[in-house]
Design an enzyme around this catalytic site. Sequence first.
Site, PDB file in Angstrom:
ATOM      1  N   GLY A   1     -15.563  40.468  46.066  1.00 34.01           N
ATOM      2  CA  GLY A   1     -16.821  39.817  46.668  1.00 34.01           C
ATOM      3  C   GLY A   1     -17.895  40.529  46.140  1.00 34.01           C
TER       4      GLY A   1
ATOM      5  N   GLU B   1     -34.217  35.206  60.808  1.00 39.57           N
ATOM      6  CA  GLU B   1     -33.159  35.170  61.561  1.00 39.57           C
ATOM      7  C   GLU B   1     -33.218  36.043  62.699  1.00 39.57           C
ATOM      8  OE1 GLU B   1     -29.663  33.963  58.842  1.00 39.57           O
ATOM      9  OE2 GLU B   1     -30.173  35.812  58.274  1.00 39.57           O
TER      10      GLU B   1
ATOM     11  N   ARG C   1     -24.911  44.529  63.767  1.00 40.60           N
ATOM     12  CA  ARG C   1     -25.545  44.459  62.567  1.00 40.60           C
ATOM     13  C   ARG C   1     -26.735  43.143  62.610  1.00 40.60           C
ATOM     14  NH1 ARG C   1     -24.655  40.164  58.103  1.00 40.60           N
ATOM     15  NH2 ARG C   1     -23.517  39.417  59.720  1.00 40.60           N
TER      16      ARG C   1
ATOM     17  N   HIS D   1     -16.927  37.259  63.387  1.00 45.20           N
ATOM     18  CA  HIS D   1     -17.900  37.120  62.197  1.00 45.20           C
ATOM     19  C   HIS D   1     -17.802  38.216  61.190  1.00 45.20           C
ATOM     20  CE1 HIS D   1     -20.658  35.106  59.896  1.00 45.20           C
ATOM     21  NE2 HIS D   1     -21.713  36.141  59.946  1.00 45.20           N
TER      22      HIS D   1
ATOM     23  N   HIS E   1     -20.174  35.656  65.878  1.00 46.91           N
ATOM     24  CA  HIS E   1     -21.492  34.713  65.495  1.00 46.91           C
ATOM     25  C   HIS E   1     -21.855  33.793  66.487  1.00 46.91           C
ATOM     26  CE1 HIS E   1     -24.454  32.278  63.432  1.00 46.91           C
ATOM     27  NE2 HIS E   1     -24.258  33.219  62.558  1.00 46.91           N
TER      28      HIS E   1
ATOM     29  N   TYR F   1     -18.754  32.559  51.305  1.00 42.02           N
ATOM     30  CA  TYR F   1     -19.172  31.864  52.472  1.00 42.02           C
ATOM     31  C   TYR F   1     -20.410  32.010  52.929  1.00 42.02           C
ATOM     32  CZ  TYR F   1     -14.351  30.329  52.768  1.00 42.02           C
ATOM     33  OH  TYR F   1     -13.139  29.567  52.549  1.00 42.02           O
TER      34      TYR F   1
ATOM     35  N   SER G   1     -25.983  42.510  55.436  1.00 41.17           N
ATOM     36  CA  SER G   1     -24.461  43.014  54.874  1.00 41.17           C
ATOM     37  C   SER G   1     -24.581  42.567  53.483  1.00 41.17           C
ATOM     38  CB  SER G   1     -23.444  42.419  55.517  1.00 41.17           C
ATOM     39  OG  SER G   1     -23.593  41.010  55.770  1.00 41.17           O
TER      40      SER G   1
ATOM     41  N   ARG H   1     -28.030  38.795  68.051  1.00 42.69           N
ATOM     42  CA  ARG H   1     -26.768  37.880  68.074  1.00 42.69           C
ATOM     43  C   ARG H   1     -25.703  38.576  69.102  1.00 42.69           C
ATOM     44  NH1 ARG H   1     -24.541  37.686  61.973  1.00 42.69           N
ATOM     45  NH2 ARG H   1     -26.324  36.350  61.489  1.00 42.69           N
TER      46      ARG H   1
HETATM   47  P1  FAD Z   1     -15.619  40.050  50.637  1.00 48.67           P
HETATM   48  O1  FAD Z   1     -16.844  39.341  49.718  1.00 48.67           O
HETATM   49  O2  FAD Z   1     -14.969  39.412  51.750  1.00 48.67           O
HETATM   50  O3  FAD Z   1     -14.479  40.243  49.351  1.00 48.67           O
HETATM   51  C1  FAD Z   1     -13.221  40.894  49.776  1.00 48.67           C
HETATM   52  C2  FAD Z   1     -12.272  40.804  48.513  1.00 48.67           C
HETATM   53  O4  FAD Z   1     -11.190  41.721  48.883  1.00 48.67           O
HETATM   54  C3  FAD Z   1     -11.602  39.354  48.364  1.00 48.67           C
HETATM   55  O5  FAD Z   1     -11.688  39.351  47.111  1.00 48.67           O
HETATM   56  C4  FAD Z   1     -10.301  39.507  48.848  1.00 48.67           C
HETATM   57  O6  FAD Z   1      -9.341  38.677  48.344  1.00 48.67           O
HETATM   58  C5  FAD Z   1     -10.007  40.955  48.490  1.00 48.67           C
HETATM   59  N1  FAD Z   1      -8.847  41.491  49.317  1.00 48.67           N
HETATM   60  C6  FAD Z   1      -8.875  41.697  50.692  1.00 48.67           C
HETATM   61  N2  FAD Z   1      -7.588  42.482  50.795  1.00 48.67           N
HETATM   62  C7  FAD Z   1      -6.972  42.600  49.530  1.00 48.67           C
HETATM   63  C8  FAD Z   1      -5.907  43.279  49.155  1.00 48.67           C
HETATM   64  N3  FAD Z   1      -4.949  43.861  49.969  1.00 48.67           N
HETATM   65  N4  FAD Z   1      -5.469  43.329  47.855  1.00 48.67           N
HETATM   66  C9  FAD Z   1      -6.422  42.712  47.013  1.00 48.67           C
HETATM   67  N5  FAD Z   1      -7.482  41.890  47.260  1.00 48.67           N
HETATM   68  C10 FAD Z   1      -7.911  42.152  48.501  1.00 48.67           C
HETATM   69  N6  FAD Z   1     -23.895  38.312  55.316  1.00 48.67           N
HETATM   70  C11 FAD Z   1     -25.196  38.333  55.055  1.00 48.67           C
HETATM   71  O7  FAD Z   1     -25.788  39.512  54.639  1.00 48.67           O
HETATM   72  N7  FAD Z   1     -26.112  37.211  55.073  1.00 48.67           N
HETATM   73  C12 FAD Z   1     -25.308  35.863  55.124  1.00 48.67           C
HETATM   74  O8  FAD Z   1     -26.150  34.762  55.370  1.00 48.67           O
HETATM   75  C13 FAD Z   1     -24.232  36.058  55.684  1.00 48.67           C
HETATM   76  N8  FAD Z   1     -23.435  34.865  55.879  1.00 48.67           N
HETATM   77  C14 FAD Z   1     -21.913  35.040  56.305  1.00 48.67           C
HETATM   78  C15 FAD Z   1     -21.403  33.571  56.665  1.00 48.67           C
HETATM   79  C16 FAD Z   1     -20.136  33.634  56.799  1.00 48.67           C
HETATM   80  C17 FAD Z   1     -19.247  32.173  57.093  1.00 48.67           C
HETATM   81  C18 FAD Z   1     -19.242  34.838  56.667  1.00 48.67           C
HETATM   82  C19 FAD Z   1     -17.823  34.778  56.854  1.00 48.67           C
HETATM   83  C20 FAD Z   1     -19.789  35.951  56.388  1.00 48.67           C
HETATM   84  C21 FAD Z   1     -21.352  36.237  56.177  1.00 48.67           C
HETATM   85  N9  FAD Z   1     -22.127  37.173  55.988  1.00 48.67           N
HETATM   86  C22 FAD Z   1     -23.225  37.152  55.601  1.00 48.67           C
HETATM   87  C23 FAD Z   1     -21.268  38.336  55.906  1.00 48.67           C
HETATM   88  C24 FAD Z   1     -21.191  38.791  54.543  1.00 48.67           C
HETATM   89  O9  FAD Z   1     -20.485  37.499  53.745  1.00 48.67           O
HETATM   90  C25 FAD Z   1     -19.927  39.773  54.269  1.00 48.67           C
HETATM   91  O10 FAD Z   1     -19.960  40.916  54.858  1.00 48.67           O
HETATM   92  C26 FAD Z   1     -19.874  40.230  52.788  1.00 48.67           C
HETATM   93  O11 FAD Z   1     -20.058  39.177  51.942  1.00 48.67           O
HETATM   94  C27 FAD Z   1     -18.609  41.078  52.319  1.00 48.67           C
HETATM   95  O12 FAD Z   1     -18.708  41.353  51.087  1.00 48.67           O
HETATM   96  P2  FAD Z   1     -17.569  42.312  50.344  1.00 48.67           P
HETATM   97  O13 FAD Z   1     -17.811  42.207  49.052  1.00 48.67           O
HETATM   98  O14 FAD Z   1     -17.587  43.510  51.290  1.00 48.67           O
HETATM   99  O15 FAD Z   1     -16.204  41.620  50.981  1.00 48.67           O
HETATM  100  C1  SIN Z   2     -25.986  33.063  59.049  1.00 47.56           C
HETATM  101  O1  SIN Z   2     -26.355  32.366  58.110  1.00 47.56           O
HETATM  102  O2  SIN Z   2     -26.246  33.181  60.398  1.00 47.56           O
HETATM  103  C2  SIN Z   2     -25.132  34.291  58.809  1.00 47.56           C
HETATM  104  C3  SIN Z   2     -25.805  35.415  58.476  1.00 47.56           C
HETATM  105  C4  SIN Z   2     -25.331  36.640  58.739  1.00 47.56           C
HETATM  106  O3  SIN Z   2     -24.125  36.691  59.096  1.00 47.56           O
HETATM  107  O4  SIN Z   2     -25.725  37.948  58.108  1.00 47.56           O
END
Ligand code: FAD
Ligand code: SIN
Length: 525
Positions: free
Chosen positions: A13, A113, A384, A349, A241, A44, A389, A288
């Site tokens: 991610g 927001e 949060r 969420h 959420h 997402y 994030s 939230r």
């Molecule tokens: P992720 O993007 O979740 O990536 C995790 C990765 O780890 C994935 O590739 C997964 O496959 C991998 N992984 C997990 N376990 C293992 C394992 N055991 N071995 C190998 N790989 C593994 N935040 C905002 O700031 N703004 C927004 O508008 C917002 N909207 C959101 C909407 C939705 C629907 C959701 C679900 C979340 C939203 N968030 C938002 C929160 C934000 O998207 C996440 O907190 C952030 O993207 C997390 O990023 P990350 O890189 O930490 O993890």
């Molecule tokens: C949203 O678009 O409502 C998600 C934003 C967030 O989780 O930070």
Amino acid sequence: MNIETDYLVIGSGIAGLCYALKVAEHGRVLIVTKGDISETNTDYAQGGIASVTYEPDDFETHIHDTLVCGAGQCDLAAVEQVVKNAPARIKELIGWGAKFDKDKKGRYELAREGGHTYHRILHHKDITGHEIERTLVRQVKRHRNIEILEHHFAVDLLTQHHLGQLVKKNTPDITCFGAYVLNLKKHEVYTVLAKVTVLATGGVGNIYHTTTNPSVATGDGIAMVHRAKGVVKNMEFIQFHPTSLYHPGERPSFLISEAMRGFGAVLRTQDGKEFMHKYHPMGSLAPRDIVARGIDNELKISGEEYVYLDITHKNHRDVIDHFPNIYEKCLSIGIDLTKDMIPVVPAAHYCCGGVAVDLNGCSSIRHLYALGETSCTGLHGANRLASNSLIEAAVYAHAAAEHSMSIIDSIELQKDIPAWDYEGTTIPDEMALITQNYKEMQQIMSNYVGIVRSNVRLERAKRRLEIIYKEAEELYLKSTLSQHLCELRNLIAISYLIIKHATARKESVGLHYSLDYPPLKHEEK
Ligand code: FAD
Ligand code: SIN
């Protein structure tokens, strides 16, 4: 098989990919990810990414909003680090190719927001995460120092435990030497030896049966650190959420972005009455936790399964322009949001807790960093602030990259780690048991450890979870590794940590709300 690398990044991610791009200038990077590279929470994300961009907004106000939302539990240094470094990280994302929406004058069009004083959310329509993930994936795929292993599942961290030493919570200098990684296509476990290991494994949403998170969000990184005796904190703060689309049977639940309430959408009960002003002066745009609890309470009073989000009063063209993805999704199930109200319910969420890290993203385990949703930096405290994030992940990826590049030349690979032991295990023919335990765990957590908790509910959840824990451990010991079994085991560990941390907190604060410790009226606001 042994694989050697300088930097092992687990997860693809925003956190993992931003980090990988930076350290790749300095050494060999291996990214392992358990699904397709883009199957992430990042992909997402809808609403956007928060950063102070134009006056009258300023760092002090973004810091203030974050602290207020965090309900007194934030770490000020972490908040300052994220807010003040956000503009530089946004510039970098734009430099890598991310496109954020602009108005006709060429200025960034900022959304608002819940809990934000000003419009400060940069976004790409209502698919900001997809735009960021698309950009980063393109960059990492081009980089000659980065190797990517999709469909590879990190099972456990390698520490002194794998050299035959007894490792306990208080063992000094627990050190990470890499990870055991399961190739999901070949069913082989690789010993990946790394000088530095980075956990960027995302969230935990799948412990609940209603979640906005994709199926990869099973808390693997946090569970691995827990097993390796590292420090995990604040797990009681799970953010629900308020507005996921009510569409029974769909997993993950489709999110209706908070930006829609920032745009003027109003929450109503099924008889059409606005209700959020009963709970908070900011109404539908309150923080939230308060909105989610308000909805939860209304549903308990009415016995109904959803409330409505109403945007029908806004200019139709503007709504479709701003939220094309949400518009299309709703239309696909017969809801025209320019004419119809949208049925919504709260959904799990975001995990505000996680692997405890310092300002450089260093965990309590040497040479192990945790970034993004897997980590607990102290930025979010007890709740949060929306859109904080993605930016947190980018800022800490930068700090961790700088720090790890400064120490890596002094680290040697630990080559005495034994290969994975396949002895005494049989193919799991107990898939039905795994699925059943998975459902039971989600039921326990949803029924007893959801938006509103109590001592009795937590105690009951703990007792029920213990049975599933024992069954899963027995199965794990006699089976060959499978992704589902490992994920079940990790989710049970996460559930245990949430219950433990929730039980230890003798107050209602932020996202942790207990009937046994009602907050004082002024604390709720
Ligand atoms: P992720 O993007 O979740 O990536 C995790 C990765 O780890 C994935 O590739 C997964 O496959 C991998 N992984 C997990 N376990 C293992 C394992 N055991 N071995 C190998 N790989 C593994 N935040 C905002 O700031 N703004 C927004 O508008 C917002 N909207 C959101 C909407 C939705 C629907 C959701 C679900 C979340 C939203 N968030 C938002 C929160 C934000 O998207 C996440 O907190 C952030 O993207 C997390 O990023 P990350 O890189 O930490 O993890
Ligand atoms: C949203 O678009 O409502 C998600 C934003 C967030 O989780 O930070």
